[in-house]
Design an enzyme around this catalytic site. Structure first.
Site, PDB file in Angstrom:
ATOM      1  N   THR A   1      -5.440  -6.505   2.342  1.00 30.24           N
ATOM      2  CA  THR A   1      -6.825  -6.410   2.820  1.00 30.24           C
ATOM      3  C   THR A   1      -6.983  -5.323   3.886  1.00 30.24           C
ATOM      4  O   THR A   1      -8.050  -4.712   4.002  1.00 30.24           O
ATOM      5  CB  THR A   1      -7.287  -7.784   3.367  1.00 30.24           C
ATOM      6  OG1 THR A   1      -7.292  -8.695   2.270  1.00 30.24           O
ATOM      7  CG2 THR A   1      -8.667  -7.745   3.980  1.00 30.24           C
TER       8      THR A   1
ATOM      9  N   THR B   1      -1.832 -10.449   3.644  1.00 29.32           N
ATOM     10  CA  THR B   1      -1.402 -11.666   4.354  1.00 29.32           C
ATOM     11  C   THR B   1      -0.827 -12.726   3.423  1.00 29.32           C
ATOM     12  O   THR B   1      -0.044 -13.566   3.845  1.00 29.32           O
ATOM     13  CB  THR B   1      -2.589 -12.301   5.116  1.00 29.32           C
ATOM     14  OG1 THR B   1      -3.655 -12.537   4.185  1.00 29.32           O
ATOM     15  CG2 THR B   1      -3.080 -11.421   6.243  1.00 29.32           C
TER      16      THR B   1
ATOM     17  N   SER C   1      -1.140  -8.220  -1.957  1.00 27.28           N
ATOM     18  CA  SER C   1       0.208  -8.775  -1.784  1.00 27.28           C
ATOM     19  C   SER C   1       0.610  -9.852  -2.803  1.00 27.28           C
ATOM     20  O   SER C   1       1.799 -10.093  -2.965  1.00 27.28           O
ATOM     21  CB  SER C   1       0.430  -9.241  -0.349  1.00 27.28           C
ATOM     22  OG  SER C   1      -0.196 -10.470  -0.093  1.00 27.28           O
TER      23      SER C   1
HETATM   24  N1  ASP Z   1      -5.323 -11.081  -0.863  1.00 29.94           N
HETATM   25  C1  ASP Z   1      -4.968 -10.245   0.254  1.00 29.94           C
HETATM   26  C2  ASP Z   1      -3.500  -9.840   0.118  1.00 29.94           C
HETATM   27  O1  ASP Z   1      -2.640 -10.605   0.458  1.00 29.94           O
HETATM   28  C3  ASP Z   1      -5.169 -10.991   1.492  1.00 29.94           C
HETATM   29  C4  ASP Z   1      -4.900 -10.232   2.742  1.00 29.94           C
HETATM   30  O2  ASP Z   1      -4.365  -9.151   2.777  1.00 29.94           O
HETATM   31  O3  ASP Z   1      -5.290 -10.786   3.760  1.00 29.94           O
HETATM   32  O4  ASP Z   1      -3.267  -8.736  -0.318  1.00 29.94           O
END
Ligand code: ASP
Length: 333
Positions: A12, A87, A54
């Site tokens: 993100t 995350t 991710s």
């Molecule tokens: N869906 C995103 C990821 O993990 C969530 C984030 O980065 O907060 O790539």
């Protein structure tokens, strides 16, 4: 001035709101470098490793990332590394790097819960704080750490706990290692359960299964049939499972598959306390390995790395059982 390399992987922090929803943009990682004021803290370089959400992170990508980071920290002109990541799976990559990269230089993983054009975006602040951690002498020798929302967490202990809140990373049962404040970076404690597992390859054929009331063991049987080399099983409480999966677990162990048990309770340890069929003591006698990782995803990361080194079940056990670990580290002193 210290030199810090930002290794970008996506997430993100590199995303923007698009007509169909929040998504990766080709320029996302680049914008990280354009943050004003970065150069006030360190000489900052950038290495774009990937630009993925991710959930797309795989064990093989983590392994490649670990090798790239090893090359970076081996350079005399690099003092630390900040890894930007989504995350969702950040805690897995953090733990992977913690156990595979051999260095005392800081490796700081960071991310954002809110994309760059969302109100109150946390990405820029997290990058600044992470660079400050990477420059801190207190972070030397602390292993891979996670820095978001001005808290610093140990890779082995940290979990994403909230689907949407910026204060999502917590270390249940442990607490943060330290904080980033206006006047400095402060580490309050050290995580003492840390070690490097040198390996030249990993085994990614490791399943993560969660048992449940009434489980008949079909998914364990399936993993055995499919030739998985390891199974991490999330049991209940102190490390207990229903008696209805015992035959399946026995079959897995007879096939020389490493079966590693963690608890779905996210604080405390699993231990060989209960001797009833399916209790931790019974499972240990059967050959199940009781892990000291807090979650299944962390134990799976370690099992993939350990299986890259050895398929000897007793040697594998020595990496997982807490008492063995402390014996091992005492004899090394
Ligand atoms: N869906 C995103 C990821 O993990 C969530 C984030 O980065 O907060 O790539």
């Amino acid at each position: 001035m210290k030199k810090v390399i930002i290794v970008t992987t996506g997430g993100t922090i590199a995303m923007k709101k698009q007509p169909a929803g929040v998504d990766i943009t080709p320029e996302g990682n680049q914008e990280i470098m354009e943050l004003e004021g970065l150069a006030d803290f360190a000489e900052v370089g950038m290495f774009e490793f990937a630009n993925i959400p991710s959930p797309y992170m795989s064990p093989q990508l983590m392994w490649q990332l670990s090798q790239r980071i090893q090359e970076l920290v081996d350079r005399d002109d690099v003092d630390g590394v900040v890894v930007t990541h989504g995350t969702d799976t950040l805690e897995e990559t953090a733990y992977f790097l913690d156990i595979t990269v051999l260095t005392k230089k800081p490796i700081v993983l960071t991310a954002a819960m809110r994309n760059i054009n969302e109100l109150g975006t946390d990405g820029p602040r997290n990058i600044f704080s992470s660079i400050r951690v990477a420059c801190s002498s207190q972070a030397i020798g602390a292993g891979a750490v996670v820095c978001l929302n001005d808290e610093i967490h140990a890779a082995r202990e940290v979990n994403k706990t909230y689907t949407s809140n910026v204060a999502t990373f917590e270390s249940p049962g442990f607490g943060p290692l330290g904080i980033v404040d206006e006047d400095g970076v402060f580490f309050f404690r050290k995580s003492t359960v840390r070690y490097h597992i040198p390996t030249s390859k990993i085994e990614s054929h490791v399943a993560l299964l969660k048992t449940y009331t009434g489980d008949l063991g079909e998914f364990i049987d399936d993993a055995v049939e499919r030739g998985y080399k390891g199974i991490v099983l999330e049991g209940f409480g102190r490390g207990n499972v229903p008696e209805t999966i015992i035959d399946s677990l026995k079959r897995a162990i007879d096939h020389q598959i490493a079966v590693v048990l963690v608890s779905r309770s996210y604080k405390g340890r699993v231990l060989d306390i209960y001797s009833y069929e399916g209790g931790g003591a019974y499972l240990k006698k059967m050959g199940v390995i009781l892990a000291h990782e807090q979650t299944g995803q962390k134990a799976r990361i370690k099992l993939m790395v350990v299986l890259g080194k050895t398929s000897d079940i007793e040697e594998i056990r020595s990496y997982f059982e807490m008492a063995n670990y402390f014996k091992m580290s005492e004899s090394e002193q």
